[in-house]
Enzyme design. Sequence first.
Site, mmCIF file in Angstrom:
data_model
loop_
_atom_site.group_PDB
_atom_site.id
_atom_site.type_symbol
_atom_site.label_atom_id
_atom_site.label_comp_id
_atom_site.label_asym_id
_atom_site.label_seq_id
_atom_site.Cartn_x
_atom_site.Cartn_y
_atom_site.Cartn_z
ATOM 1 N N GLU A 31 1.294 -1.354 0.149
ATOM 2 C CA GLU A 31 0.076 -0.343 0.374
ATOM 3 C C GLU A 31 0.913 1.403 -0.225
ATOM 4 O O GLU A 31 1.913 1.432 0.879
ATOM 5 C CB GLU A 31 -0.653 0.089 0.894
ATOM 6 C CG GLU A 31 -1.423 1.290 1.394
ATOM 7 C CD GLU A 31 -2.225 1.421 0.464
ATOM 8 O OE1 GLU A 31 -2.907 1.453 -0.114
ATOM 9 O OE2 GLU A 31 -2.294 2.770 0.198
ATOM 10 N N SER A 45 -20.496 7.262 0.242
ATOM 11 C CA SER A 45 -21.919 7.210 1.803
ATOM 12 C C SER A 45 -21.731 6.882 2.000
ATOM 13 O O SER A 45 -22.477 6.872 3.119
ATOM 14 C CB SER A 45 -22.741 7.209 0.275
ATOM 15 O OG SER A 45 -22.428 8.144 -1.244
ATOM 16 N N HIS A 49 -25.485 -1.211 -0.129
ATOM 17 C CA HIS A 49 -26.516 -0.688 -1.564
ATOM 18 C C HIS A 49 -27.870 -1.740 -1.337
ATOM 19 O O HIS A 49 -27.551 -2.900 -1.133
ATOM 20 C CB HIS A 49 -26.375 -0.332 -2.697
ATOM 21 C CG HIS A 49 -25.923 1.410 -2.960
ATOM 22 N ND1 HIS A 49 -26.929 2.462 -2.623
ATOM 23 C CD2 HIS A 49 -24.410 1.751 -3.123
ATOM 24 C CE1 HIS A 49 -25.571 3.470 -2.849
ATOM 25 N NE2 HIS A 49 -24.123 3.266 -2.928
ATOM 26 N N VAL A 172 4.079 1.009 -5.377
ATOM 27 C CA VAL A 172 4.798 -0.187 -6.850
ATOM 28 C C VAL A 172 3.856 0.740 -8.013
ATOM 29 O O VAL A 172 3.616 1.388 -8.381
ATOM 30 C CB VAL A 172 3.368 -1.017 -6.906
ATOM 31 C CG1 VAL A 172 3.838 -2.427 -8.140
ATOM 32 C CG2 VAL A 172 3.117 -2.005 -5.564
ATOM 33 N N SER A 338 -18.882 3.198 -6.977
ATOM 34 C CA SER A 338 -20.615 2.185 -6.064
ATOM 35 C C SER A 338 -20.672 1.791 -7.246
ATOM 36 O O SER A 338 -20.968 1.430 -8.344
ATOM 37 C CB SER A 338 -21.352 3.077 -6.399
ATOM 38 O OG SER A 338 -22.101 3.110 -5.259
ATOM 39 N N CYS A 400 -10.668 13.088 22.996
ATOM 40 C CA CYS A 400 -11.515 14.005 22.209
ATOM 41 C C CYS A 400 -12.810 14.493 22.655
ATOM 42 O O CYS A 400 -13.319 12.907 22.913
ATOM 43 C CB CYS A 400 -11.486 13.568 20.932
ATOM 44 S SG CYS A 400 -13.286 13.909 20.169
ATOM 45 N N CYS A 437 -15.602 19.700 16.495
ATOM 46 C CA CYS A 437 -14.644 21.449 16.334
ATOM 47 C C CYS A 437 -13.123 20.204 15.506
ATOM 48 O O CYS A 437 -11.863 21.405 14.903
ATOM 49 C CB CYS A 437 -13.351 21.092 17.303
ATOM 50 S SG CYS A 437 -12.635 20.278 18.263
HETATM 51 C C1 LIG Z 1 -18.508 9.707 -3.980
HETATM 52 C C2 LIG Z 1 -18.328 7.972 -3.986
HETATM 53 C C3 LIG Z 1 -19.543 7.747 -3.226
HETATM 54 C C4 LIG Z 1 -19.079 6.469 -3.340
HETATM 55 N N1 LIG Z 1 -20.343 5.759 -1.893
HETATM 56 C C5 LIG Z 1 -20.827 4.531 -1.897
HETATM 57 C C6 LIG Z 1 -21.334 3.518 -1.198
HETATM 58 O O1 LIG Z 1 -22.466 4.184 -0.873
HETATM 59 N N2 LIG Z 1 -21.733 2.553 -0.852
HETATM 60 C C7 LIG Z 1 -21.372 1.594 -2.108
HETATM 61 O O2 LIG Z 1 -21.044 0.620 -1.959
HETATM 62 N N3 LIG Z 1 -20.103 2.320 -1.936
HETATM 63 C C8 LIG Z 1 -19.448 3.784 -2.404
HETATM 64 N N4 LIG Z 1 -19.017 3.923 -3.414
HETATM 65 C C9 LIG Z 1 -17.756 3.320 -3.844
HETATM 66 C C10 LIG Z 1 -16.411 2.764 -2.992
HETATM 67 O O3 LIG Z 1 -16.221 3.934 -1.867
HETATM 68 C C11 LIG Z 1 -15.498 1.982 -4.010
HETATM 69 O O4 LIG Z 1 -15.851 1.534 -4.885
HETATM 70 C C12 LIG Z 1 -14.073 1.321 -2.639
HETATM 71 O O5 LIG Z 1 -13.949 1.955 -1.657
HETATM 72 C C13 LIG Z 1 -13.226 0.659 -3.771
HETATM 73 O O6 LIG Z 1 -12.560 0.289 -3.191
HETATM 74 P P1 LIG Z 1 -10.913 -0.270 -3.450
HETATM 75 O O7 LIG Z 1 -10.463 -1.060 -2.526
HETATM 76 O O8 LIG Z 1 -11.597 -0.871 -4.766
HETATM 77 O O9 LIG Z 1 -10.419 1.551 -3.655
HETATM 78 P P2 LIG Z 1 -9.561 2.339 -3.045
HETATM 79 O O10 LIG Z 1 -10.292 2.760 -1.622
HETATM 80 O O11 LIG Z 1 -9.556 3.424 -3.450
HETATM 81 O O12 LIG Z 1 -8.097 1.681 -2.660
HETATM 82 C C14 LIG Z 1 -7.720 1.458 -3.348
HETATM 83 C C15 LIG Z 1 -5.807 1.544 -3.100
HETATM 84 O O13 LIG Z 1 -4.550 1.115 -3.788
HETATM 85 C C16 LIG Z 1 -3.461 2.100 -2.755
HETATM 86 N N5 LIG Z 1 -2.765 2.472 -3.838
HETATM 87 C C17 LIG Z 1 -3.201 2.798 -5.251
HETATM 88 N N6 LIG Z 1 -2.018 3.283 -6.100
HETATM 89 C C18 LIG Z 1 -0.958 1.930 -5.568
HETATM 90 C C19 LIG Z 1 0.329 1.618 -5.477
HETATM 91 N N7 LIG Z 1 0.982 2.171 -6.596
HETATM 92 N N8 LIG Z 1 0.819 1.701 -5.219
HETATM 93 C C20 LIG Z 1 0.213 0.705 -3.592
HETATM 94 N N9 LIG Z 1 -0.856 0.822 -3.332
HETATM 95 C C21 LIG Z 1 -1.807 1.890 -4.378
HETATM 96 C C22 LIG Z 1 -4.250 3.432 -2.719
HETATM 97 O O14 LIG Z 1 -3.918 4.158 -1.950
HETATM 98 C C23 LIG Z 1 -6.114 2.748 -2.291
HETATM 99 O O15 LIG Z 1 -5.464 2.667 -0.919
HETATM 100 C C24 LIG Z 1 -18.876 5.770 -3.911
HETATM 101 C C25 LIG Z 1 -17.280 6.422 -4.281
HETATM 102 C C26 LIG Z 1 -16.962 7.745 -4.235
HETATM 103 C C27 LIG Z 1 -16.302 7.768 -4.633
#
Ligand SMILES: Cc1cc2nc3c(=O)[nH]c(=O)nc-3n(C[C@H](O)[C@H](O)[C@H](O)COP(=O)(O)OP(=O)(O)OC[C@H]3O[C@@H](n4cnc5c(N)ncnc54)[C@H](O)[C@@H]3O)c2cc1C
Length: 480
Positions: A31, A45, A49, A172, A338, A400, A437
């Site tokens: 990470e 959010s 869902h 990475v 999402s 806090c 705060c």
């Molecule tokens: C505005 C918004 C609202 C949403 N609301 C909802 C909701 O209400 N309900 C729902 O189900 N979903 C929702 N989603 C979707 C949900 O938040 C995402 O689908 C989910 O968090 C994605 O998780 P992830 O682990 O795939 O990606 P991320 O959480 O982005 O994790 C990816 C990780 O990879 C790491 N990374 C990137 N590049 C590298 C690299 N080169 N080397 C090492 N690490 C790296 C990053 O630092 C990060 O920690 C929403 C998304 C958004 C933006």
Amino acid sequence: MYDVIIIGAGVTGCAVARELARRERSVAVLERGLDVCEGTSKANSGIVHAGHDAHPGTWKARFNVEGSLLMEELSKELDFPYRRNTSLVIGFDEEDRRTLEGLLAQGLENGVKGLELWDGSRVREKEPQLSDAVTCALYCPTGGIVDPFLLTVALAENACVGGVSFFFGEEVTELCRAGEGFVLKTARGGSYETRAVVNAAGVYADVFHNMVSEDKVHITPRKGEYLLMDKKTTGFVNATIFQCPTKMGKGILVTPTVHGNLLLGPTSEDIADKENTETTAAGLEEVLAKAGLSAKELPVRQVITSFTGLRAHSDNGDFIVGEAADCPGFFDAAGIESPGLTSAPAIGRYLAERINERFPAPEKTDFIAVRKGIPCMADADPEERKRLVAENPLYANVVCRCELVTEGEIVEAIRRPVGAKTLDGIKRRVRAGMGRCQAGFCTPKQMEILARELGVEEEAIVKSGPGARLLTGYTKSNIS
Ligand SMILES: Cc1cc2nc3c(=O)[nH]c(=O)nc-3n(C[C@H](O)[C@H](O)[C@H](O)COP(=O)(O)OP(=O)(O)OC[C@H]3O[C@@H](n4cnc5c(N)ncnc54)[C@H](O)[C@@H]3O)c2cc1C
């Protein structure tokens, strides 16, 4: 040589890690941030869902419905806050009613239970704060809310206890084939070999996919801005209130958080910069204007902060999940926008099954699938508080004041497996600094505790990433 390396410790990477930990194999998570939940998983959010929104037959529809069904049980196993608060997709006219009828049919086809179409008066009976202009709604009894930070932290802690190694600050930069496996290089000179790779890099997942596959994909960051309100707004609405979806997403919602705040947003705007998480005056005005169509007398004076999340939108609009056809051993969890939070438990299971098929490994007999959360003074009854203080006097020391978080909880957050190393890490685990705060009062005390527990100078303490130092030195240090 690892059996599996996961790129990214968001909710998806951590869900996959936990499922992989069930078998006898070596697994590492790389990470780039200093903690889990540093990407999109920290800025969304928080909705579980119901599953009516995704087109039948897509990965989104499948994993949304499966994930939503898994979430309640998972919240008990891993002890994170989840509540089935129900949701309403509201409509204002005949066109919206037709959209809601379409969503109802789509939901039934996806296997969502209990959906009903309501008229405006029934909607306002349930949610009196909703606008008088609401004429109809789709009621979804299986809709829920979850703490996205603690969901991710709980998955990671459990994976870590199950033997998964987490490496933070490891960005990475290179990924290439080496014989049957892969070599990954990181920005600070690390080199890792592995038999299999799971690509869970959020908005950067296209970069890694395209390093090893000829079947190129493209991910657009789709920005969503939010306003968060103080807990004084608890009860303003109880269900999650959506407007009718558009081609850009599920629209601006008004929802309680699982901790009793009120959340408004998100906007939806395609951008080019994968790092642009700024909020804008125009975006926040749009949030207020559109949320104001759903509910009367929005408590706008209770706003305590704003933030932005980036959806990882793939060109075909669906999740990209599974082994790349032209690169055996490379498994994608890309385009996870999402409902990715909802879907994470199901994606974790699915990818672990595919990896088990390709790289069979015996099941562990000693895998512990349960995890206990950090005791929370704010929620404890008087007897429980007495017991906690008797066991550990640091539970009597409130740090806090807004969220009533004690030194005992903060120390526990730091000492846990995959523990907090930053101020944001503490905030996301025990809510210190999450209140009205916004850490204005408790930051110095939190820094002192972090420095003490980590055995570093206070100048080394950061808010989140390596560049986010809070102190640059002492004002009188230059006086001789
Ligand atoms: C505005 C918004 C609202 C949403 N609301 C909802 C909701 O209400 N309900 C729902 O189900 N979903 C929702 N989603 C979707 C949900 O938040 C995402 O689908 C989910 O968090 C994605 O998780 P992830 O682990 O795939 O990606 P991320 O959480 O982005 O994790 C990816 C990780 O990879 C790491 N990374 C990137 N590049 C590298 C690299 N080169 N080397 C090492 N690490 C790296 C990053 O630092 C990060 O920690 C929403 C998304 C958004 C933006």
